[in-house]
Design a protein around this motif. Structure first.
Motif, short mmCIF file in Angstrom:
data_model
loop_
_atom_site.label_atom_id
_atom_site.label_comp_id
_atom_site.label_asym_id
_atom_site.label_seq_id
_atom_site.Cartn_x
_atom_site.Cartn_y
_atom_site.Cartn_z
N GLU A 46 0.86 -1.18 0.00
CA GLU A 46 0.00 0.00 0.00
C GLU A 46 0.89 1.23 0.00
O GLU A 46 1.77 1.38 0.85
N VAL A 47 0.69 2.11 -0.99
CA VAL A 47 1.52 3.30 -1.13
C VAL A 47 0.65 4.55 -1.20
O VAL A 47 -0.53 4.48 -1.54
N ALA A 48 1.26 5.69 -0.86
CA ALA A 48 0.57 6.98 -0.95
C ALA A 48 1.49 7.98 -1.64
O ALA A 48 2.72 7.88 -1.54
N TRP A 49 0.89 8.94 -2.34
CA TRP A 49 1.64 10.01 -2.96
C TRP A 49 0.75 11.23 -3.08
O TRP A 49 -0.47 11.13 -3.06
N PHE A 50 1.37 12.39 -3.17
CA PHE A 50 0.66 13.66 -3.31
C PHE A 50 0.94 14.18 -4.71
O PHE A 50 2.09 14.32 -5.11
N ASP A 51 -0.12 14.45 -5.47
CA ASP A 51 0.05 14.88 -6.86
C ASP A 51 0.03 16.40 -7.03
O ASP A 51 -0.07 16.90 -8.14
N GLY A 52 0.12 17.11 -5.93
CA GLY A 52 0.10 18.56 -6.01
C GLY A 52 -1.22 19.16 -5.57
O GLY A 52 -1.28 20.31 -5.17
N SER A 53 -2.29 18.34 -5.64
CA SER A 53 -3.60 18.84 -5.21
C SER A 53 -4.34 17.87 -4.31
O SER A 53 -5.25 18.27 -3.60
N SER A 54 -3.98 16.59 -4.36
CA SER A 54 -4.67 15.62 -3.52
C SER A 54 -3.76 14.44 -3.17
O SER A 54 -2.79 14.16 -3.87
#
Length: 73
Positions: A46-54
């Motif tokens: 399970e991974v998470a990332w921020f795309d600049g807006s969410s």
């Protein structure tokens, strides 16, 4: 250099492909740095990332990931 390239040194090996919570990884094919939230013995990470807006969260197969290496280090 582009921070969204897969900066890794070669092919993952059994000694280096284990993922732990907090590791920074990327897809073998490239993309943004991802933070490991959970890794199970079933092969899913399970991974998470921020795309600049969410913030996005997704389960990915461990075979598709490598540890991210900062090109400035």
């Amino acid at each position: 250099m582009n921070a969204f390239s897969p900066w890794f040194n070669g092919t993952p090996t059994p000694e280096t492909d284990a993922f732990e919570v907090g590791d920074i990884v990327t897809l073998i094919s490239g993309g943004p740095p991802l933070t490991v939230l959970n890794a199970c013995d079933c092969g899913a990470v399970e991974v998470a990332w921020f795309d600049g807006s969410s913030l996005s969260v997704q389960d990915l197969p461990e075979e598709a990931l490598v540890h991210w290496v900062d090109p400035d280090e």
